[in-house]
Every structure is written in structure tokens, then in C-alpha cells.
Motif scaffolding. Structure first.
Motif, PDB file in Angstrom:
ATOM      1  N   ASP A  23       0.686  -1.423  -0.088  1.00 56.55           N
ATOM      2  CA  ASP A  23       0.113   0.029   0.035  1.00 56.55           C
ATOM      3  C   ASP A  23       0.851   1.409  -0.146  1.00 56.55           C
ATOM      4  O   ASP A  23       0.573   2.277  -0.453  1.00 56.55           O
ATOM      5  CB  ASP A  23      -1.077  -0.003   1.300  1.00 56.55           C
ATOM      6  CG  ASP A  23      -2.078  -1.011   0.960  1.00 56.55           C
ATOM      7  OD1 ASP A  23      -2.187  -1.648  -0.092  1.00 56.55           O
ATOM      8  OD2 ASP A  23      -2.593  -1.237   2.113  1.00 56.55           O
ATOM      9  N   ALA A  24       2.133   1.285   0.487  1.00 59.23           N
ATOM     10  CA  ALA A  24       2.737   2.500   0.561  1.00 59.23           C
ATOM     11  C   ALA A  24       3.727   2.541  -0.612  1.00 59.23           C
ATOM     12  O   ALA A  24       3.973   3.595  -1.288  1.00 59.23           O
ATOM     13  CB  ALA A  24       3.674   2.212   1.783  1.00 59.23           C
ATOM     14  N   LEU A  25       4.235   1.393  -1.211  1.00 61.73           N
ATOM     15  CA  LEU A  25       5.174   1.522  -2.351  1.00 61.73           C
ATOM     16  C   LEU A  25       4.677   1.647  -3.827  1.00 61.73           C
ATOM     17  O   LEU A  25       5.052   2.228  -4.728  1.00 61.73           O
ATOM     18  CB  LEU A  25       5.941   0.010  -1.996  1.00 61.73           C
ATOM     19  CG  LEU A  25       7.475   0.312  -3.223  1.00 61.73           C
ATOM     20  CD1 LEU A  25       8.231   1.452  -2.996  1.00 61.73           C
ATOM     21  CD2 LEU A  25       7.967  -0.966  -3.205  1.00 61.73           C
ATOM     22  N   MET A  26       3.629   0.680  -3.731  1.00 66.28           N
ATOM     23  CA  MET A  26       2.956   0.544  -5.305  1.00 66.28           C
ATOM     24  C   MET A  26       2.465   1.851  -5.878  1.00 66.28           C
ATOM     25  O   MET A  26       2.840   2.125  -7.118  1.00 66.28           O
ATOM     26  CB  MET A  26       2.014  -0.573  -5.223  1.00 66.28           C
ATOM     27  CG  MET A  26       2.353  -1.970  -5.187  1.00 66.28           C
ATOM     28  SD  MET A  26       3.811  -2.458  -5.985  1.00 66.28           S
ATOM     29  CE  MET A  26       3.412  -2.264  -7.716  1.00 66.28           C
ATOM     30  N   PRO A  27       1.813   2.743  -5.190  1.00 62.08           N
ATOM     31  CA  PRO A  27       1.425   4.147  -5.630  1.00 62.08           C
ATOM     32  C   PRO A  27       2.665   4.799  -6.047  1.00 62.08           C
ATOM     33  O   PRO A  27       2.867   5.232  -7.294  1.00 62.08           O
ATOM     34  CB  PRO A  27       0.777   4.639  -4.522  1.00 62.08           C
ATOM     35  CG  PRO A  27       0.051   3.648  -3.995  1.00 62.08           C
ATOM     36  CD  PRO A  27       1.176   2.424  -3.791  1.00 62.08           C
ATOM     37  N   GLY A 127      13.242  -0.696   0.698  1.00 63.60           N
ATOM     38  CA  GLY A 127      13.844   0.128   1.179  1.00 63.60           C
ATOM     39  C   GLY A 127      15.118   0.815   0.299  1.00 63.60           C
ATOM     40  O   GLY A 127      15.586   1.965   0.072  1.00 63.60           O
ATOM     41  N   ASP A 128      15.831  -0.167  -0.242  1.00 71.46           N
ATOM     42  CA  ASP A 128      16.649  -0.224  -1.178  1.00 71.46           C
ATOM     43  C   ASP A 128      16.352   0.728  -2.470  1.00 71.46           C
ATOM     44  O   ASP A 128      16.972   1.576  -2.844  1.00 71.46           O
ATOM     45  CB  ASP A 128      17.293  -1.547  -1.756  1.00 71.46           C
ATOM     46  CG  ASP A 128      17.959  -2.445  -0.964  1.00 71.46           C
ATOM     47  OD1 ASP A 128      18.258  -1.974   0.222  1.00 71.46           O
ATOM     48  OD2 ASP A 128      17.861  -3.618  -0.880  1.00 71.46           O
ATOM     49  N   VAL A 129      15.030   0.427  -2.932  1.00 72.32           N
ATOM     50  CA  VAL A 129      14.499   0.872  -3.891  1.00 72.32           C
ATOM     51  C   VAL A 129      14.096   2.504  -3.505  1.00 72.32           C
ATOM     52  O   VAL A 129      14.573   3.531  -4.337  1.00 72.32           O
ATOM     53  CB  VAL A 129      12.971   0.313  -4.393  1.00 72.32           C
ATOM     54  CG1 VAL A 129      12.290   1.480  -5.411  1.00 72.32           C
ATOM     55  CG2 VAL A 129      13.282  -1.011  -5.050  1.00 72.32           C
ATOM     56  N   PRO A 136      12.123   9.606   0.767  1.00 70.63           N
ATOM     57  CA  PRO A 136      12.318   9.143   2.314  1.00 70.63           C
ATOM     58  C   PRO A 136      11.570   8.052   2.936  1.00 70.63           C
ATOM     59  O   PRO A 136      11.024   7.187   1.969  1.00 70.63           O
ATOM     60  CB  PRO A 136      11.229  10.387   2.754  1.00 70.63           C
ATOM     61  CG  PRO A 136      10.353  10.577   2.205  1.00 70.63           C
ATOM     62  CD  PRO A 136      10.733  10.402   0.669  1.00 70.63           C
ATOM     63  N   GLY A 137      12.233   7.627   4.145  1.00 71.47           N
ATOM     64  CA  GLY A 137      11.455   6.353   4.402  1.00 71.47           C
ATOM     65  C   GLY A 137      12.090   5.150   4.413  1.00 71.47           C
ATOM     66  O   GLY A 137      11.439   3.867   4.546  1.00 71.47           O
ATOM     67  N   ALA A 138      13.294   4.989   3.986  1.00 71.65           N
ATOM     68  CA  ALA A 138      14.051   3.638   3.673  1.00 71.65           C
ATOM     69  C   ALA A 138      14.565   3.056   4.715  1.00 71.65           C
ATOM     70  O   ALA A 138      14.909   3.484   5.633  1.00 71.65           O
ATOM     71  CB  ALA A 138      15.306   3.954   2.727  1.00 71.65           C
ATOM     72  N   GLY A 141       9.431   3.469   8.106  1.00 73.25           N
ATOM     73  CA  GLY A 141       7.941   3.794   7.558  1.00 73.25           C
ATOM     74  C   GLY A 141       7.141   2.896   8.404  1.00 73.25           C
ATOM     75  O   GLY A 141       7.274   2.317   9.424  1.00 73.25           O
ATOM     76  N   ALA A 142       5.851   2.605   7.772  1.00 78.18           N
ATOM     77  CA  ALA A 142       4.680   2.020   8.420  1.00 78.18           C
ATOM     78  C   ALA A 142       5.169   0.751   8.806  1.00 78.18           C
ATOM     79  O   ALA A 142       4.520   0.086   9.806  1.00 78.18           O
ATOM     80  CB  ALA A 142       3.413   2.331   7.583  1.00 78.18           C
ATOM     81  N   GLY A 143       5.855  -0.089   8.056  1.00 74.74           N
ATOM     82  CA  GLY A 143       5.947  -1.242   7.732  1.00 74.74           C
ATOM     83  C   GLY A 143       7.028  -1.774   9.098  1.00 74.74           C
ATOM     84  O   GLY A 143       7.131  -3.008   9.438  1.00 74.74           O
ATOM     85  N   ILE A 144       7.453  -0.870   9.807  1.00 72.84           N
ATOM     86  CA  ILE A 144       8.417  -1.002  11.046  1.00 72.84           C
ATOM     87  C   ILE A 144       8.092  -1.841  12.138  1.00 72.84           C
ATOM     88  O   ILE A 144       8.638  -2.681  12.616  1.00 72.84           O
ATOM     89  CB  ILE A 144       9.285   0.092  11.398  1.00 72.84           C
ATOM     90  CG1 ILE A 144      10.610  -0.100  12.198  1.00 72.84           C
ATOM     91  CG2 ILE A 144       8.384   1.102  12.265  1.00 72.84           C
ATOM     92  CD1 ILE A 144      11.733  -0.843  11.085  1.00 72.84           C
TER      93      ILE A 144
END
Length: 223
Positions: A23-27, A127-129, A136-138, A141-144
């Protein structure tokens, strides 16, 4: 975060982590200009596109049960990426999104926890991406909130030294791994993204932390 390391595996954690990252990365990825997918990442030799191709391939192997001997080793990963070199970018992203969505329930029944480490690795690759794209957020973020318990369990299975992590912004220390007879508990002081970098072998340039009683190489969970 609790001071005690989780002693039992939560089979739902990998799926929660993957869905949160989806939900965070794909958009972000859908809106990124195609030429930026050729930027280099912290993974030697791999561009953003190649990291994402690897992630999608690995997750779909889990979804489809294609877990033959040698899967997820470097040669297998390279072959999966090469297979996707001629795919349109949209197809690479579609496969990745499907993997994020469907891999959690496929991972949950595997009690040995090996696939939990794959789910954590997919989040680290996200995070690499982010880092390669300058976002930001590597490694945070929410998944931590799901990644830290998964890291605790994974580090325990890798026999890394017992570490008490005093994380910036968190009132209670996080304990990773199990005690080793005759060895004192190691101590980490720093932010959560740096902790993830240390355990996963990501570059530490520009970070600030203190690590006492262990060295970085001992803490690696991916070798």
C-alpha cells in the motif's frame, strides 16, 4: 516496543508486512518515470527495475509453491531477473503487486520461518528502492512495526549475538536474538533504519550509532 524478544513465531506478521509495503510502495512506483527504474541500488549490479523484478519473482515462487532446492540462492535470483528483462515495466510492477498481495497466506503455514526471512527481505529491498529513488522512509516507515518482530525472530534463527537495541524515539529497548553462554549482551544506540542497515548489510555511510559488545559482521542475517 517491548523489551523482550518474541519467543514464538507469529504466522500473520509476514503478510501484514507485505500488505503494508504494497500500500505504501506501489502508488509511488506507478507514478515514477520509467527512466528512473534504471538507477543503481545498494544491491551490487542491480538497478531499481532489477530489484523489483527479483522481488516479484521471489514472491510469486512462494505463491505458486515453486520452492525447489536452490531457490533464492544468487544463481536462481539472477535467472529470475534475466527472465524478466524483456517484460514491459507494467508487467513487472503487476507481478510485484500480486506477490505483495498473495504471498502472506502462502508463507503463514511454513513453521520453520525460512519464508518469514524472505518477506522481511522484500521489505528491505523496498528500502533499497526508496533510497535509490531519493525517497524518504528507506528501512523504516509504516511497516517497521511488523519488520522489527520479524527481525527479532529471524536473527534468533541465524544465531546472531544477543543485542539490546536502544532506538531513537522508542522508550523501551528491543531485544534481538537469544543469550549466548558466557557472552555479555551487546548494545546498540541509534535509529531504527540504521539498525536494519546493520542486520541486512546495507551501506552505513552517513549514519550515526554506537554498537558495543559485537561487530557489524556478526549481526548479518543475509550472507
Amino acid at each position: 516496543m517491548p523489551a523482550d524478544r518474541p519467543t514464538e513465531r507469529d504466522p500473520q506478521l509476514p503478510g501484514r508486512l507485505l500488505l503494508t509495503e504494497r500500500d505504501a510502495l506501489m502508488p509511488l512506483l506507478r507514478e515514477t518515470p520509467e527512466e528512473r527504474f534504471e538507477l543503481r541500488t545498494a544491491c551490487p549490479g542491480w538497478t531499481v527495475r532489477q530489484v523489483l523484478a527479483h522481488c516479484g519473482a521471489a514472491l510469486m515462487r512462494i505463491v505458486e509453491g515453486r520452492l525447489e532446492e536452490g531457490v533464492f540462492l544468487p544463481a536462481s535470483n539472477a535467472a529470475d531477473v534475466a527472465e524478466r528483462e524483456d517484460w514491459p515495466l507494467r508487467r513487472v510492477l503487476d507481478e510485484l503487486e500480486r506477490g505483495f498481495t498473495e504471498a502472506g497466506p502462502a508463507i503463514a503455514p511454513h513453521d520453520d520461518g525460512q519464508l518469514d526471512a524472505v518477506a522481511l527481505g522484500e521489505w528491505v529491498h523496498a528500502g533499497d528502492v526508496r533510497e535509490a529513488l531519493g525517497e524518504p522512509g528507506a528501512y523504516e516507515g509504516a511497516g517497521i512495526r511488523y519488520a522489527i518482530p520479524l527481525l527479532a525472530v529471524t536473527s534468533g534463527r541465524r544465531d546472531t549475538p544477543l543485542l539490546r537495541a536502544h532506538l531513537t524515539g522508542h522508550p523501551a529497548p528491543v531485544v534481538l536474538d537469544r543469550p549466548e553462554e558466557g557472552r555479555s549482551v551487546a548494545e546498540f544506540h541509534g535509529d531504527v533504519a540504521t539498525l536494519i542497515r546493520i542486520f541486512t548489510g546495507r551501506p552505513l555511510v552517513g549514519t550515526r550509532y554506537r554498537l558495543l559488545g559485537a561487530d557489524e559482521q556478526e549481526l548479518l542475517i543475509y550472507r
